[in-house]
Design a protein around this motif. Structure first.
Motif, short mmCIF file in Angstrom:
data_model
loop_
_atom_site.label_atom_id
_atom_site.label_comp_id
_atom_site.label_asym_id
_atom_site.label_seq_id
_atom_site.Cartn_x
_atom_site.Cartn_y
_atom_site.Cartn_z
N VAL A 1 40.86 43.33 26.64
CA VAL A 1 41.39 44.50 27.35
C VAL A 1 41.64 44.17 28.82
N GLY A 2 41.25 42.96 29.26
CA GLY A 2 41.46 42.61 30.65
C GLY A 2 41.04 41.18 30.92
N ARG A 3 41.04 40.84 32.21
CA ARG A 3 40.63 39.48 32.59
C ARG A 3 39.77 39.53 33.83
N VAL A 4 38.92 38.51 33.98
CA VAL A 4 38.11 38.40 35.19
C VAL A 4 39.04 37.98 36.33
N ASP A 5 39.01 38.74 37.42
CA ASP A 5 39.91 38.45 38.53
C ASP A 5 39.29 37.44 39.49
N ASN A 6 38.12 37.76 40.03
CA ASN A 6 37.43 36.77 40.85
C ASN A 6 35.93 36.99 40.81
N ILE A 7 35.20 35.95 41.20
CA ILE A 7 33.74 35.99 41.21
C ILE A 7 33.30 35.59 42.61
N LYS A 8 32.51 36.46 43.25
CA LYS A 8 32.04 36.16 44.60
C LYS A 8 30.52 36.26 44.64
N PHE A 9 29.94 35.62 45.65
CA PHE A 9 28.49 35.71 45.83
C PHE A 9 28.23 36.68 46.97
N ASP A 10 27.33 37.64 46.72
CA ASP A 10 27.01 38.61 47.76
C ASP A 10 25.76 38.13 48.49
N PRO A 11 25.89 37.72 49.76
CA PRO A 11 24.73 37.13 50.46
C PRO A 11 23.67 38.17 50.81
N GLU A 12 23.96 39.46 50.68
CA GLU A 12 22.95 40.47 51.02
C GLU A 12 22.02 40.76 49.84
N SER A 13 22.63 40.96 48.67
CA SER A 13 21.80 41.26 47.50
C SER A 13 21.48 40.02 46.68
N TYR A 14 22.06 38.88 47.07
CA TYR A 14 21.92 37.62 46.31
C TYR A 14 22.34 37.80 44.86
N GLU A 15 23.43 38.54 44.69
CA GLU A 15 23.96 38.73 43.34
C GLU A 15 25.41 38.26 43.29
N ALA A 16 25.89 38.06 42.08
CA ALA A 16 27.29 37.68 41.92
C ALA A 16 28.11 38.95 41.72
N LEU A 17 29.19 39.06 42.49
CA LEU A 17 30.08 40.22 42.33
C LEU A 17 31.29 39.78 41.53
#
Lengths: 263, 164
Positions: B65-81
């Motif tokens: 139904v869709g595609r992953v557009d981009n993957i970023k690292f969030d330096p505040e929560s230490y999670e991948a967005l």
């Protein structure tokens, strides 16, 4: 003793200077061809004629080789993949190796052998029989009239030949993998489509084949233009065309692949 | 060779070459599935995305139904967005569950959407409220070994008690 060393060293120096001179001359020749290539577009039938000789007449060897290369890839790939229980990935293996590497490279090697030698021999003989000098006498630039159309024909034909090679190779791989070995056809195509990227794989393959087209055609033209006007000179030039084009293709392929894989 | 014949053959050659390029793009490559049409993008925060890559498929009930557009690292929560683009034709409820799954044992990773029951639908720029991380094989094996070891440890202590 001293004179022997000196003669060895001067022999090396002579060869280095000679090859550097030829390299520089070929680059200058390349720019000449670019400058004089207006003619090959204004009188398009000259270029179309050369596309016939370089592209259309190379079709048979390219297509037959592609078919066998694809079939062999499928057989060999299946043999290894089934050990890891992933024989459905055969489509990915065949398509990626063809589109990324074998399509452009093998096409360029075959092109150098089939069309490059013909170009070199033809232009070398034109020079030996003073047809090029005759053109200059009539104020017709041989670079514009003879060389540039062949150059653009080669550059134009190569990506098309490489695309045909990849497509026919995939068909050959399909024929071996699906009807012969019995891999599921749906898995074959869907895994292939999931892993082959349009920009990363197919466009990069086309870029490679354009660069190989420029390199192979340019080497063939320069060797022919530069050949000594004797029977031996033309035969040596033809040999050098094949050797130099093959080396250039393999070297350029490594350089471009390292950029494309990292980026 | 007559000029018209040459023209014809060159025409055939060029047409076949162009057809091969199109065939490669459509049949071999993923050019047709790359163009989704109108999309809306939704972001999800994951603690671990494993080896999820941009352009990986987003599936719901097994359908892309869709595609992953981009993957970023969030330096505040230490999670991948992870930002995914979902086709406009498929609206999903606000409380849709986003999981990272693996196709097969060692296959590529994709995002699976499980629709929730909310009346409101996800809008462009929204966030997935519920996400589940990728399964990391080493972690799983580690946990398995750890639990096995503690089990056998318990058995031994039982044995000792019984012996006493």
């Amino acid at each position: 003793m001293f004179s022997a060393v000196a003669s060895v060293l001067s022999g090396i120096g002579h060869r280095v200077i000679d090859s550097l001179w030829r390299f520089g001359a070929s680059i200058r020749f390349f720019f000449y061809v670019l400058i004089y290539s207006g003619e090959s577009f204004r009188r398009l039938h000259l270029t179309i004629r050369e596309i016939y000789f370089t592209g259309v007449l190379s079709l048979i060897i390219i297509l037959v080789s592609a078919f066998f290369v694809g079939m062999v890839l499928a057989l060999q790939g299946y043999n290894t993949l089934q050990r890891y229980g992933s024989s459905e990935a055969i489509g990915v293996l065949v398509a990626l190796s063809l589109v990324r590497e074998l399509g452009p490279v093998v096409t360029a090697l075959l092109f150098a052998g089939r069309a490059g030698t013909a170009i070199t021999a033809e232009i070398g003989l034109m020079r030996a029989t003073e047809q090029l000098s005759a053109m200059e006498m009539m104020a017709v630039s041989p670079v514009a009239r003879v060389v540039a159309p062949r150059f653009w024909a080669g550059v134009f034909s190569m990506p098309l030949l490489a695309a045909l090679f990849s497509m026919v190779g995939v068909l050959g791989g399909y024929l071996v993998a699906v009807p012969l070995i019995g891999v599921d056809a749906g898995a074959f195509w869907s895994q292939m489509q999931a892993s082959v990227d349009f920009r990363e794989d197919i466009v990069n393959g086309v870029i490679k084949s354009v660069v190989f087209g420029v390199a192979c055609t340019m080497i063939a033209l320069f060797e022919g233009f530069d050949a000594p006007p004797t029977a031996e000179g033309v035969s040596r030039a033809t040999t050098r065309t094949v050797v130099n084009s093959s080396l250039a293709v393999l070297g350029l392929d490594f350089v471009m692949t390292s950029f494309m894989i990292v980026a | 060779m007559e000029r018209t014949t040459i023209d014809l053959w060159v025409g055939v050659f060029v047409a076949a070459g162009a057809a091969a390029l199109f065939g490669l793009a459509l049949k071999v490559g993923n050019f047709n599935s790359a163009t989704l049409g109108e999309t809306y993008s939704v972001t999800g925060a994951f603690e671990n995305v494993g080896s999820l890559k941009p352009r990986a498929p987003v599936k719901s009930a097994g359908v892309v139904v869709g595609r992953v557009d981009n993957i970023k690292f969030d330096p505040e929560s230490y999670e991948a967005l992870v930002t995914v683009k979902v086709d406009k034709r498929y609206p999903f409820p606000k409380d849709t569950f986003a999981n990272i799954y693996t196709a097969g044992l060692l296959g590529e990773q994709y995002i699976g959407l499980e629709a929730g029951g909310d009346d409101k639908m996800l809008q462009d720029g929204d966030k997935f409220s519920k996400t589940q991380d990728a399964v990391v094989l080493e972690k799983m094996i580690g946990q398995f070994l750890y639990s096995k070891a503690s089990e056998s440890g318990d058995d031994k202590s039982n044995d000792i008690k019984e012996a006493e």
